[in-house]
Scaffold this active site. Structure first.
Site, PDB file in Angstrom:
ATOM      1  N   ASP A  33       0.858  -1.190   0.000  1.00  0.00           N
ATOM      2  CA  ASP A  33       0.000   0.000   0.000  1.00  0.00           C
ATOM      3  C   ASP A  33       0.892   1.238   0.000  1.00  0.00           C
ATOM      4  O   ASP A  33       1.707   1.426   0.903  1.00  0.00           O
ATOM      5  CB  ASP A  33      -0.883   0.032   1.250  1.00  0.00           C
ATOM      6  CG  ASP A  33      -1.917  -1.074   1.265  1.00  0.00           C
ATOM      7  OD1 ASP A  33      -2.640  -1.214   0.270  1.00  0.00           O
ATOM      8  OD2 ASP A  33      -1.992  -1.795   2.274  1.00  0.00           O
ATOM      9  N   ASP A 169     -10.015  -6.200   0.174  1.00  0.00           N
ATOM     10  CA  ASP A 169      -8.999  -5.683   1.098  1.00  0.00           C
ATOM     11  C   ASP A 169      -9.679  -4.847   2.175  1.00  0.00           C
ATOM     12  O   ASP A 169     -10.412  -3.905   1.859  1.00  0.00           O
ATOM     13  CB  ASP A 169      -7.999  -4.827   0.307  1.00  0.00           C
ATOM     14  CG  ASP A 169      -6.855  -4.297   1.160  1.00  0.00           C
ATOM     15  OD1 ASP A 169      -6.799  -4.602   2.364  1.00  0.00           O
ATOM     16  OD2 ASP A 169      -6.014  -3.565   0.610  1.00  0.00           O
TER      17      ASP A 169
END
Length: 198
Positions: A33, A169
């Site tokens: 990320d 996610d």
């Protein structure tokens, strides 16, 4: 369904150990990320850290760009052995431009959707998407709690984008994976459940 471990949830003082554990654990990629502190309040990794990760592991990296200007990261990401890169539709005025730039950089590309955003308006891009990333939690200041209603959004995404990988996610536990798979998810990004660190 396969699991993509998110290194952002590993203990930052033990990243090398975490990377080695992921590689030895039989996982097919490592999820990274990139958060810029603007699109999302948090800041995770810059490309300097990602290059350091690359020196430790040969695993492909899947990138989730939680940033305001995702296209500016593509050149660097193209050198990192990426399996796929996702940008948020909320950050893109013209999502097709991002997809075209990613392809030009030699990358597989997809779009990510915050919980508030419907995937239906992006149906016109169905034949250009390698993946769709459905966020199943949001940074709400309460620990990013899993939102069960997102299961219906996964079903919708599976129907709208039949040729794309469907990624999920956000505060996923191993208990909910079977239901996500039934809804059509093909990849689950998991952090705390893999690394045991918040």
């Amino acid at each position: 369904m396969r699991i993509s471990p998110s290194i952002a949830s590993a203990d930052p003082l033990r990243w090398r150990e975490a990377l080695c554990a992921v590689e030895q654990g039989g996982y097919r990629d490592l999820h990274i990320d990139i958060e810029d502190g603007n699109f999302i309040p948090n800041i995770t990794f810059g490309m300097k850290a990602v290059r350091a990760f690359r020196r430790v592991t040969a695993l492909p990296f899947s990138f989730h760009l939680m940033v305001n200007r995702p296209s500016t990261y593509l050149e660097d990401i193209s050198e990192m052995g990426a399996s796929i890169v996702f940008a948020h539709v909320e950050a893109l005025d013209y999502p097709s431009d991002f997809l075209a730039l990613a392809r030009k950089a030699g990358l597989r590309a997809g779009l990510a959707f915050n919980p508030k955003t419907s995937p239906e308006p992006l149906l016109y891009l169905a034949d250009r998407l390698d993946g769709v990333l459905v966020l199943t939690a949001e940074p709400d200041g309460r620990g990013q709690e899993f939102l069960p209603v997102m299961i219906a959004k996964v079903r919708m995404s599976t129907r709208l984008f039949p040729a794309a990988e469907i990624w999920v996610d956000g505060d996923l536990s191993r208990d909910c994976l079977e239901e996500m798979e039934r809804a059509g998810a093909t990849v689950a990004v998991m952090g705390r459940a893999v690394f045991g660190y918040s």
